[in-house]
Design a protein around this motif. Structure first.
Motif: not given
Length: 77
Positions: A26-55
């Motif tokens: 129940h949040v806007a999509q940018p909130s999730i995107t920013l949260a994931i980016a924050k985790l990826e930056e904090e842990f210096s790793c890529k957490l998802f492979e993004r593709h057309r139908k999701g990730c």
């Protein structure tokens, strides 16, 4: 790292897309995107492979998923 960010991350893994996770949380999509980016930056790793139908979670993402599920479980107890 806060629990909200972990919840968003777990929902994204389980839903298979950031958009679906946003609906479930129940949040806007940018909130999730920013949260994931924050985790990826904090842990210096890529957490998802993004593709057309999701990730999909990377190997590092699956390790983080397991840890995040444990942390959230203990936080609820």
């Amino acid at each position: 790292m806060d629990l909200r960010v972990l919840r968003y991350f777990v929902k994204t893994v389980e839903a298979g897309s950031i958009s679906a996770a946003a609906v479930d949380c129940h949040v806007a999509q940018p909130s999730i995107t920013l949260a994931i980016a924050k985790l990826e930056e904090e842990f210096s790793c890529k957490l998802f492979e993004r593709h057309r139908k999701g990730c999909s979670a990377t190997e590092e993402g699956m390790k983080m998923y397991s840890m995040a599920k444990d942390v959230l479980y203990h936080a609820q107890s």
